[in-house]
Structure formats: C-alpha cells, structure tokens
Write an enzyme that holds these catalytic residues in place. Sequence first.
Site, mmCIF file in Angstrom:
data_model
loop_
_atom_site.group_PDB
_atom_site.id
_atom_site.type_symbol
_atom_site.label_atom_id
_atom_site.label_comp_id
_atom_site.label_asym_id
_atom_site.label_seq_id
_atom_site.Cartn_x
_atom_site.Cartn_y
_atom_site.Cartn_z
ATOM 1 C CG ASP A 1 -1.622 63.430 13.555
ATOM 2 O OD1 ASP A 1 -2.138 64.170 14.410
ATOM 3 O OD2 ASP A 1 -2.276 62.847 12.680
ATOM 4 C CB CYS B 1 8.692 48.019 6.025
ATOM 5 S SG CYS B 1 9.404 47.033 7.367
#
Length: 421
Positions: free
Chosen positions: A283, A332
């Site tokens: 996106d 992460c």
Amino acid sequence: MCGEPPISAPTSVLVKPAGPDCNLRCGYCFYRGKKDLFPAGPHRMTPLVLEQLVQQHLSQSARDVSFCWQGGEPTLMGLPFFERVVALEEQYGRGHVVANSLQTNAMLLDKPWAAFLKKYVFLVGVSLDGDTPVHDANRRDAGDGGSWTKVVENIKMLLDAGVATNVLAVVTEESAGLAEETYDRLQEIGLRHMQFIPIVQPDPATPDGVTRHTVRPEAYGIFLCRLFDRWMLDRTGPRHTSVRAFDALLAHYLGREPPECTMQATCSSYLVVEHNGAVYPCDFFVDQQWELGNLTTTHLARLWRSPRRREFGALKAVLPGQCRDCRWLSVCRGGCPKDRLFGDTPRTSYLCDGYRAFFNHAHDRLARLAAEEEARAARAAGGDPMLHTPPPSRSPTARVGRNAPCPCGSNLKYKRCCGNP
C-alpha cells in the site's frame, strides 16, 4: 485475458476500487497524491476488472482467502458494486472460505449499508482519530467542515446493527500526548478493537525533514508506553480491548507468526490492486517503480511469483549493523520499510528510538502474559502447566559466556543482547 494460473498465489489482496478518490480532505493523507499515476478522475473499477480480480483470486489452491476493500474511499463505488462483489465470490468460489473487510471513513454509510455488511459478515474498519478536536483537526470534508459527528453516528449505527467494527486511529505529533484519552474515548463509543498508525512522512520541501504531522520517535515511544499501561488495566473484565500492535507482540512472545506485517522478516503478506487492475507489492509503495504489472494481462498468481515482487519482499531484511546487533531485532524486524527515511542505506527506522523505549518498557509484562496464556492452554488441554516453561527474562541470572547465544532466544550473542545493558 491471461492463461491458466500457477498453483500458488497471495491469500490476501488489498483492493482500491475507487483509486485515490475520497470524499474527505485529510491533512495527512499520503494516498491523495497517487492520483498523478492515473488519468484524470473519477477513478472507478470497471465490471470487467472486478470480475477478473475475483475470478483470479479465487482460482488458487488456498482454502482461506481475503479481500480488503480500501481507498481512497471504497464506498464511493456505491452499495450495488459490493453486492456484485459478493455475487462474483459466490460464483467463482470453489470451496473457499472468503473473508471481506472494508476500511472506510464511514461518511457514506446508512442502514442499507449496515444490513448488507451484517448479512455478508464484512469486518469494517472505521477511521477515527479520537475525540472531536483531535479527529476534526485533520479529517475535514470537502467543505472544510469536521467529520467526527457523522462518523461516530455511523459507527454506533454499525454496532447497533451487529456489524463487526474496529477502529483505525492515526497518531500524529499533536495527538501523541493523548494516549489514554484517545483509548478511553474510543472505548466509550463502543469500540473494542483498535489499531494505531503513526504518521511518518518526509517533507519534500526540506532535506532530511518531516511534515508537521509526523510524530517524533520519542513522543511515539511515550505514546506506546502509556497506551500499553492503559491496555494492561483492561486485560480482564468487561472492558477488555484488542489493540492490534499489542496482540501481535503477544503472538511473537508465544512463538507464533505475528499477524502485523511490520513485525515479519520480509514483506510478503498481500498484493495491492488498483482500480485499473495495476498491481503493487504494498500500500505504501504504489508508484511506477514498484508496479508489478496488470491483472488484465498477467494473472495475479504470476505477479505474486514474479522476481520483482520477491525482490521487494526481501528488501525489508536488508538492515544496518545497528539493527542486526539490536536485542529487539527478532521483535521489530527493522520496522516498516516506509519509515526508513534518512541516512546511508541500509537505514534504520525513523521511529527506532521510540520502539526500543517501548520494548524495554513492555517486555517483562508481555513475557508474563505469554506464560499465563501457555499455562491456560495447558490446563484446557488437561496437561500440567508447570511443564510449560515461561519465556525467559532478558535479565538472566545464570552465568552466560559473552559470545554464547543469548538465553532469551533472540538468536544474538549474549554480549549483543541481554549482556549489553
């Protein structure tokens, strides 16, 4: 038309049937500028492109597939478009379990929409940034009016109709100091599933600068810490609330694959399909550089397997030494590539300092929650919860050699992880 599809394909597609078109004029919107990629609007997916999309996505071997309808604003297509979506899914589904989700600003929803979304079990995500002043500061309509009142009215309509509804709240520099207030206000409205997205945007007018909406790393770290503390208070009882980032972290501590793409080793979760059939790997990377092709000429599955898509997916794992030596790498994974803004490549995330502060703040409690979850699962299975070892602390008491693997399971040397206070 394209030929027979390969077997493998993405199980999830993010579809933008109205392209970058929207009925709001949000100050921080990154997607509005994508209109320059296409001829002048309005931008609308044609019936032919829609049918090819659904047919191709449902021609794969995977049993569970999903469509996420997003924008811009997807409800600009009108309810008949989505009635056609469901009809095509029923026509081309071959034993698939099809999930539909709709990410919307909710301004155009009404009771017929709510009845449809309930009937066909759509999961609806509504953009709402908190209380009125915070939300209306950036989410303005075409006449420069606020949108909060209408959005909340329609959220309550969806909830009353029994539509599964969650909220996506953007975190800006202005709202980062309102973690508890935002969480509590969303709860008061009736929302129990929340997602918070930090704004990180480079300023094209300022080298190595960011826009005024961009949340500073330190401020975002504090926001996460305060939100986590508030969330922990509601872990049991009627106010229990799902916060997507924290649920994903808990999945990691339980040894599962986190559902959050930013916490995965590579970018390989889904494909983006624009209104004209153009396909992209993410996106945030809808641009000419990363256009993979068009489903009207090349099957989705073939685009998924293309070298260019695999190249994009692998870029997330290209990290600087600071990341590779970090004790939190396994958590992460370097963060979202869109947030790696400045410095020589490979770069660290702009939000790195904030994430590290948060991980240090939340680790012990996440480890304890994972241990409790495993114990509950053992009891439910009739086993002995004492046989389920809780995740190790990052402050191990046993003596470990500095060059030995760290007992916390990070896959780093002890001197680079828990032995590096």
